[in-house]
Design a protein around this motif. Structure first.
Motif, PDB file in Angstrom:
ATOM      1  N   GLU A 164      -5.020   2.432   6.092  1.00  0.00           N
ATOM      2  CA  GLU A 164      -3.619   2.497   5.678  1.00  0.00           C
ATOM      3  C   GLU A 164      -3.416   3.594   4.638  1.00  0.00           C
ATOM      4  N   ARG A 165      -4.366   3.742   3.719  1.00  0.00           N
ATOM      5  CA  ARG A 165      -4.251   4.786   2.698  1.00  0.00           C
ATOM      6  C   ARG A 165      -4.273   6.176   3.340  1.00  0.00           C
TER       7      ARG A 165
ATOM      8  N   SER B  12       3.654   5.764  17.014  1.00  0.00           N
ATOM      9  CA  SER B  12       2.721   4.902  17.733  1.00  0.00           C
ATOM     10  C   SER B  12       1.567   4.466  16.844  1.00  0.00           C
ATOM     11  N   GLU B  13       1.131   5.339  15.931  1.00  0.00           N
ATOM     12  CA  GLU B  13       0.034   4.976  15.034  1.00  0.00           C
ATOM     13  C   GLU B  13       0.419   3.830  14.117  1.00  0.00           C
ATOM     14  N   VAL B  14       1.651   3.855  13.663  1.00  0.00           N
ATOM     15  CA  VAL B  14       2.108   2.774  12.786  1.00  0.00           C
ATOM     16  C   VAL B  14       2.224   1.482  13.558  1.00  0.00           C
TER      17      VAL B  14
ATOM     18  N   ILE C  98     -11.338  -4.175   3.942  1.00  0.00           N
ATOM     19  CA  ILE C  98     -11.517  -2.941   3.172  1.00  0.00           C
ATOM     20  C   ILE C  98     -11.278  -1.717   4.052  1.00  0.00           C
ATOM     21  N   MET C  99     -11.826  -1.733   5.258  1.00  0.00           N
ATOM     22  CA  MET C  99     -11.658  -0.587   6.147  1.00  0.00           C
ATOM     23  C   MET C  99     -10.214  -0.428   6.592  1.00  0.00           C
ATOM     24  N   LYS C 100      -9.500  -1.538   6.769  1.00  0.00           N
ATOM     25  CA  LYS C 100      -8.093  -1.443   7.141  1.00  0.00           C
ATOM     26  C   LYS C 100      -7.273  -0.890   5.979  1.00  0.00           C
ATOM     27  N   SER C 101      -7.620  -1.290   4.752  1.00  0.00           N
ATOM     28  CA  SER C 101      -6.918  -0.748   3.586  1.00  0.00           C
ATOM     29  C   SER C 101      -7.148   0.758   3.471  1.00  0.00           C
TER      30      SER C 101
ATOM     31  N   PRO D 140       5.070   4.860   5.272  1.00  0.00           N
ATOM     32  CA  PRO D 140       5.760   4.998   3.980  1.00  0.00           C
ATOM     33  C   PRO D 140       4.980   4.321   2.860  1.00  0.00           C
ATOM     34  N   HIS D 141       5.166   4.793   1.644  1.00  0.00           N
ATOM     35  CA  HIS D 141       4.448   4.239   0.488  1.00  0.00           C
ATOM     36  C   HIS D 141       4.905   2.832   0.139  1.00  0.00           C
ATOM     37  N   ASN D 142       6.119   2.438   0.581  1.00  0.00           N
ATOM     38  CA  ASN D 142       6.579   1.074   0.286  1.00  0.00           C
ATOM     39  C   ASN D 142       5.986   0.046   1.235  1.00  0.00           C
ATOM     40  N   GLY D 143       5.197   0.543   2.245  1.00  0.00           N
ATOM     41  CA  GLY D 143       4.503  -0.399   3.122  1.00  0.00           C
ATOM     42  C   GLY D 143       5.318  -0.837   4.301  1.00  0.00           C
TER      43      GLY D 143
END
Length: 409
Positions: A163-164, A183-185, A157-160, A173-176
């Protein structure tokens, strides 16, 4: 705790673990001494006042009814024995019917042990020993599996949510699909929740369950709301004093629904408090590691110069490999004239060198065996430094699942 191979204050991970264990033992003893002083200061005056009131009532009763104190005390001792067997002045539910026995075994396997019901026969006591041995072990396994799944769900849940937040900032990106220049990604794939956020979530969950359960106990049991909260903590933490015990009256309104709600609240509360205690233990272990690191740095600062002067020319086993050629068939050391010369004249013995090779061979065989069985255990230098590389039970379950226990930190 590592400042050098031969430092007087540290000599590897084993001594660091021993130092952590001893420091924790000392802190627990100090914590118990402080707790004893506080409770003694708070409760001792009340105990003395209650004893004085009881002696006064006992004296007045013996005078009013013309009874000897020895006869009255003998009668009160008989009542204490009956109370141990479950007999009370007020009408209460039977202790050893099926529902009462089920409530009893629930307190046994959950290690709550309220103490309001205990076996009085020899056969019951013998059966309890073997029954509790298996039941407590199975329940602890259930709590550990619950903790594992709870940490996994919280981390997901915290990772979701993380990501949001990155998508809102435009980093992800919104397509994931992952970007290649951020670097954050790149670090999101190995992102893990902090133990402090998990502790906060478990604290809120435990508080919500306790407040809801107290709202149920207050009107039904006739307790104050504070006493209900007190009972929830004592029961959920499996302390189980037994001064307040739920579902003991002979009859309740909506009795079946209340007993079911009592069972659900106790089950959920015990699981949440158990998980919270284990997460708090991570924070305590971090604090102990911080204390040991501070002490180790002070010790190493004093002996750093002495260590450097005494061992700057010592030949270590890792350097001998490049200086010696060992024949596998004969175990004979072949040295040239230049290889035999040392700057300090100090040489490692053949016995020590072969012993170090045997250790390396044993480690290699263990790694190959684990790889063949499909569960290789990777140990990095960070895992030895953060103090969470191993663990038993709940600590092993939380290992590498939180940010503070991850070897990638």
């Amino acid at each position: 705790m590592a400042c050098g191979g031969g430092c007087c204050c540290s000599a590897g991970r084993l001594n660091a673990d021993n130092a952590r264990f001893l420091l924790l033992a000392v802190l627990i003893v100090l914590y118990m001494l402080c707790g004893a002083a506080v409770f003694s200061a708070i409760e001792l005056p009340t105990e003395r006042e209650a004893k004085e009131r009881w002696e006064e009532r006992l004296e007045n009763f013996t005078r009013r009814h013309n009874l000897s104190r020895s006869e009255l005390r003998h009668f009160l001792r008989e009542y204490e024995e009956a109370s141990v067997a479950g007999i009370r002045v007020d009408d209460i539910r039977p202790r050893w019917d099926f529902t009462g026995a089920f409530y009893f075994v629930g307190t046994v396997v959950s290690t709550i042990g309220f103490g309001m019901t205990t076996p009085a026969t020899v056969g019951g006591k013998i059966f309890l020993i073997f029954y509790g041995l298996i039941g407590c072990a199975g329940t602890i396994l259930f709590f550990n599996l619950f903790l594992e799944r709870l940490i996994t769900v919280i981390a997901y849940i915290m990772k979701s949510c993380h990501e949001r937040q990155l998508r809102r900032k435009g980093v992800l990106p919104h397509n994931g699909r992952w970007g290649s220049g951020t670097s954050e990604v790149d670090s999101l794939a190995g992102w893990k929740p902090s133990v402090y956020y998990v502790m906060l979530i478990l604290c809120v969950a435990s508080l919500i369950i306790s407040c809801c359960a107290s709202a149920m106990y207050t009107p039904i049991e006739g307790w104050s709301y504070f006493d209900s909260l007190y009972f929830c903590f004592v029961a959920f933490s499996t302390i189980g004093f037994g001064d307040l015990v739920s579902s003991q009256n002979i009859k309740y309104e909506s009795q079946g629904l209340y007993r079911f709600g009592n069972f659900v609240f106790i089950l959920m509360g015990v699981c949440c408090i158990y998980s919270l205690f284990n997460v708090i233990s991570i924070v305590i272990k971090q604090s102990i590691n911080w204390i040991l690191k501070k002490l180790d740095c002070r010790c190493c600062h004093k002996c750093q110069r002495k260590l450097f002067r005494s061992r700057r020319n010592v030949v270590m086993p890792g350097n001998v490999r490049s200086r010696r050629n060992i024949s596998i068939e004969t175990d004979v050391v072949n040295e040239s004239d230049t290889d035999g010369r040392r700057l300090s004249g100090e040489m490692i013995s053949m016995k020590d060198f072969l012993a170090s090779n045997k250790v390396s061979l044993a480690i290699m065989q263990k790694q190959l065996s684990e790889t063949a069985n499909g569960y290789p255990r990777q140990m990095s230098s960070n895992s030895k430094q953060n103090g969470f590389s191993g663990g038993v039970g709940a600590l092993a379950i939380m290992n590498n699942r939180l940010a503070e226990t991850s070897v990638d930190r």
